[in-house]
Motif scaffolding. Structure first.
Motif, PDB file in Angstrom:
ATOM      1  N   GLY A 176     -22.853 124.124  27.658  1.00  0.00           N
ATOM      2  CA  GLY A 176     -21.795 124.733  26.867  1.00  0.00           C
ATOM      3  C   GLY A 176     -20.732 123.749  26.420  1.00  0.00           C
ATOM      4  N   HIS A 177     -19.673 124.297  25.872  1.00  0.00           N
ATOM      5  CA  HIS A 177     -18.588 123.502  25.297  1.00  0.00           C
ATOM      6  C   HIS A 177     -17.967 122.544  26.303  1.00  0.00           C
ATOM      7  CE1 HIS A 177     -17.981 126.784  22.018  1.00  0.00           C
ATOM      8  NE2 HIS A 177     -19.139 126.170  21.919  1.00  0.00           N
ATOM      9  N   ARG A 178     -17.766 122.994  27.536  1.00  0.00           N
ATOM     10  CA  ARG A 178     -17.136 122.117  28.531  1.00  0.00           C
ATOM     11  C   ARG A 178     -18.046 120.939  28.891  1.00  0.00           C
ATOM     12  NH1 ARG A 178     -14.979 127.160  29.807  1.00  0.00           N
ATOM     13  NH2 ARG A 178     -16.690 127.833  31.134  1.00  0.00           N
ATOM     14  N   LEU A 179     -19.320 121.191  29.018  1.00  0.00           N
ATOM     15  CA  LEU A 179     -20.244 120.139  29.439  1.00  0.00           C
ATOM     16  C   LEU A 179     -20.534 119.142  28.319  1.00  0.00           C
ATOM     17  CD1 LEU A 179     -22.096 119.128  31.776  1.00  0.00           C
ATOM     18  CD2 LEU A 179     -23.935 120.433  30.671  1.00  0.00           C
ATOM     19  N   VAL A 180     -20.828 119.642  27.112  1.00  0.00           N
ATOM     20  CA  VAL A 180     -21.279 118.748  26.039  1.00  0.00           C
ATOM     21  C   VAL A 180     -20.450 118.828  24.758  1.00  0.00           C
ATOM     22  CG1 VAL A 180     -23.650 118.651  26.905  1.00  0.00           C
ATOM     23  CG2 VAL A 180     -23.015 120.412  25.229  1.00  0.00           C
ATOM     24  N   GLY A 181     -19.502 119.728  24.678  1.00  0.00           N
ATOM     25  CA  GLY A 181     -18.696 119.883  23.467  1.00  0.00           C
ATOM     26  C   GLY A 181     -19.343 120.864  22.501  1.00  0.00           C
ATOM     27  N   PRO A 182     -18.554 121.384  21.555  1.00  0.00           N
ATOM     28  CA  PRO A 182     -19.059 122.400  20.625  1.00  0.00           C
ATOM     29  C   PRO A 182     -20.240 121.947  19.761  1.00  0.00           C
ATOM     30  CG  PRO A 182     -16.667 122.336  20.575  1.00  0.00           C
ATOM     31  CD  PRO A 182     -17.108 121.178  21.409  1.00  0.00           C
ATOM     32  N   LEU A 203     -25.350 113.247  27.233  1.00  0.00           N
ATOM     33  CA  LEU A 203     -26.196 114.415  26.996  1.00  0.00           C
ATOM     34  C   LEU A 203     -25.875 115.026  25.631  1.00  0.00           C
ATOM     35  CD1 LEU A 203     -28.336 116.246  28.267  1.00  0.00           C
ATOM     36  CD2 LEU A 203     -26.495 117.482  29.393  1.00  0.00           C
ATOM     37  N   ALA A 204     -24.602 115.038  25.290  1.00  0.00           N
ATOM     38  CA  ALA A 204     -24.177 115.556  23.983  1.00  0.00           C
ATOM     39  C   ALA A 204     -24.829 114.761  22.853  1.00  0.00           C
ATOM     40  CB  ALA A 204     -22.654 115.507  23.863  1.00  0.00           C
ATOM     41  N   ARG A 205     -24.789 113.440  22.952  1.00  0.00           N
ATOM     42  CA  ARG A 205     -25.394 112.593  21.910  1.00  0.00           C
ATOM     43  C   ARG A 205     -26.890 112.866  21.771  1.00  0.00           C
ATOM     44  NH1 ARG A 205     -21.739 109.007  24.185  1.00  0.00           N
ATOM     45  NH2 ARG A 205     -23.333 108.127  25.555  1.00  0.00           N
ATOM     46  N   GLU A 206     -27.582 113.019  22.891  1.00  0.00           N
ATOM     47  CA  GLU A 206     -29.030 113.258  22.857  1.00  0.00           C
ATOM     48  C   GLU A 206     -29.346 114.610  22.222  1.00  0.00           C
ATOM     49  OE1 GLU A 206     -33.114 112.457  23.544  1.00  0.00           O
ATOM     50  OE2 GLU A 206     -31.376 111.131  23.647  1.00  0.00           O
ATOM     51  N   LEU A 207     -28.613 115.647  22.587  1.00  0.00           N
ATOM     52  CA  LEU A 207     -28.842 116.968  22.002  1.00  0.00           C
ATOM     53  C   LEU A 207     -28.609 116.947  20.494  1.00  0.00           C
ATOM     54  CD1 LEU A 207     -27.150 119.179  24.736  1.00  0.00           C
ATOM     55  CD2 LEU A 207     -29.566 119.325  24.035  1.00  0.00           C
ATOM     56  N   ILE A 208     -27.520 116.331  20.083  1.00  0.00           N
ATOM     57  CA  ILE A 208     -27.181 116.272  18.654  1.00  0.00           C
ATOM     58  C   ILE A 208     -28.250 115.491  17.890  1.00  0.00           C
ATOM     59  CG2 ILE A 208     -25.538 115.330  16.984  1.00  0.00           C
ATOM     60  CD1 ILE A 208     -23.319 116.117  19.063  1.00  0.00           C
ATOM     61  N   VAL A 218     -32.593 120.229  30.816  1.00  0.00           N
ATOM     62  CA  VAL A 218     -31.134 120.383  30.805  1.00  0.00           C
ATOM     63  C   VAL A 218     -30.746 121.736  31.405  1.00  0.00           C
ATOM     64  CG1 VAL A 218     -29.103 120.621  29.308  1.00  0.00           C
ATOM     65  CG2 VAL A 218     -30.783 118.817  28.859  1.00  0.00           C
ATOM     66  N   LEU A 219     -31.433 122.793  30.996  1.00  0.00           N
ATOM     67  CA  LEU A 219     -31.129 124.127  31.518  1.00  0.00           C
ATOM     68  C   LEU A 219     -31.385 124.187  33.017  1.00  0.00           C
ATOM     69  CD1 LEU A 219     -32.610 126.516  28.775  1.00  0.00           C
ATOM     70  CD2 LEU A 219     -30.293 125.606  28.960  1.00  0.00           C
ATOM     71  N   GLY A 220     -32.425 123.508  33.478  1.00  0.00           N
ATOM     72  CA  GLY A 220     -32.721 123.488  34.907  1.00  0.00           C
ATOM     73  C   GLY A 220     -31.631 122.810  35.718  1.00  0.00           C
ATOM     74  N   GLU A 221     -31.021 121.805  35.131  1.00  0.00           N
ATOM     75  CA  GLU A 221     -29.986 121.070  35.853  1.00  0.00           C
ATOM     76  C   GLU A 221     -28.587 121.665  35.687  1.00  0.00           C
ATOM     77  OE1 GLU A 221     -28.380 116.477  36.325  1.00  0.00           O
ATOM     78  OE2 GLU A 221     -30.288 116.879  35.329  1.00  0.00           O
ATOM     79  N   TYR A 222     -28.266 122.165  34.485  1.00  0.00           N
ATOM     80  CA  TYR A 222     -26.893 122.576  34.197  1.00  0.00           C
ATOM     81  C   TYR A 222     -26.749 124.036  33.786  1.00  0.00           C
ATOM     82  CZ  TYR A 222     -26.224 117.551  33.858  1.00  0.00           C
ATOM     83  OH  TYR A 222     -26.191 116.204  34.111  1.00  0.00           O
ATOM     84  N   THR A 232     -31.969 132.482  26.239  1.00  0.00           N
ATOM     85  CA  THR A 232     -31.106 133.576  25.786  1.00  0.00           C
ATOM     86  C   THR A 232     -30.261 134.098  26.942  1.00  0.00           C
ATOM     87  OG1 THR A 232     -32.724 134.185  24.102  1.00  0.00           O
ATOM     88  CG2 THR A 232     -31.068 135.834  24.647  1.00  0.00           C
ATOM     89  N   ILE A 233     -30.870 134.262  28.093  1.00  0.00           N
ATOM     90  CA  ILE A 233     -30.134 134.745  29.280  1.00  0.00           C
ATOM     91  C   ILE A 233     -29.054 133.752  29.677  1.00  0.00           C
ATOM     92  CG2 ILE A 233     -30.358 135.221  31.758  1.00  0.00           C
ATOM     93  CD1 ILE A 233     -33.193 136.377  31.037  1.00  0.00           C
ATOM     94  N   LEU A 234     -29.408 132.473  29.732  1.00  0.00           N
ATOM     95  CA  LEU A 234     -28.429 131.459  30.136  1.00  0.00           C
ATOM     96  C   LEU A 234     -27.312 131.314  29.106  1.00  0.00           C
ATOM     97  CD1 LEU A 234     -30.827 128.790  31.660  1.00  0.00           C
ATOM     98  CD2 LEU A 234     -29.361 130.431  32.863  1.00  0.00           C
ATOM     99  N   LEU A 235     -27.646 131.414  27.834  1.00  0.00           N
ATOM    100  CA  LEU A 235     -26.617 131.370  26.799  1.00  0.00           C
ATOM    101  C   LEU A 235     -25.695 132.583  26.933  1.00  0.00           C
ATOM    102  CD1 LEU A 235     -25.242 130.235  24.306  1.00  0.00           C
ATOM    103  CD2 LEU A 235     -27.111 131.159  22.922  1.00  0.00           C
TER     104      LEU A 235
END
Length: 191
Positions: free
Chosen positions: A64-70, A11-16, A56-60, A94-97
């Protein structure tokens, strides 16, 4: 697995990858290097990125940092920040962040930027002065609530004084002091 390794490197690779492609496209747009078709492709990519991040927001909740890294958490923030076409999504992000910040899993500076962007997208005055307008006339702040106390609010979220931030943005986007032929575009102060 160490605590520094993200739980979801895929997921981190896809977001980046999505955020980097979008950022490269925006840079080309700022330089007036895109024709109408390319601009349309960029908008389509922004919509696709928003749709992906919504899943992603719906599932997780917030990635954040723990899930996907900084780096990937920053990429998710960038995607949400550029989801101006979907205000409801931007507000929800914004709320979830904000919840991730409270849990120590995201940066408060990212929240402040996204909060300001959602306000500007809603045609309201921003709180922290992170959203700027680049035009042929130069760089200026988007509407700001209570400008006399903005530095106090910025300090609460770890942002430098507004004068310092504006000078940094001016150097970045107008190194020769001119915005000649710059498209009118909303910029976010670097976070």
């Amino acid at each position: 697995m160490t605590t520094d390794e993200p739980q979801r490197p895929d997921l981190a690779r896809e977001l980046i990858a999505r955020a980097e492609a979008s950022a490269a496209h925006r840079v080309r747009g700022l330089r007036n290097e895109l024709d109408g078709v390319q601009l349309g492709r960029g908008r389509h990519a922004d919509h696709a990125n928003t749709k992906f991040l919504r899943r992603v927001l719906g599932e997780y909740e917030w990635p954040g940092h723990r899930l996907v890294g900084p780096a990937a958490a920053r990429a998710a923030w960038s995607i949400a920040l550029h989801s101006d076409h979907d205000l409801i999504f931007q507000r929800a992000a914004t709320i979830l962040l904000g919840r991730a910040v409270e849990a120590g899993d995201a940066l408060v500076q990212h929240w402040a930027h996204l909060h300001d962007r959602a306000l500007i997208t809603s045609r309201c005055a921003q709180e922290y002065g992170t959203q700027l307008l680049l035009s042929a006339d130069g760089i200026e702040l988007c509407p700001l609530r209570a400008p006399e106390s903005v530095d106090k609010r910025r300090a609460t979220v770890g942002l430098p004084p507004i004068a310092v931030a504006l000078e940094t943005v001016r150097r970045r986007y107008m190194p020769n002091g001119s915005a000649d032929e710059a498209p009118s575009v909303v910029l976010a102060e670097a976070a």
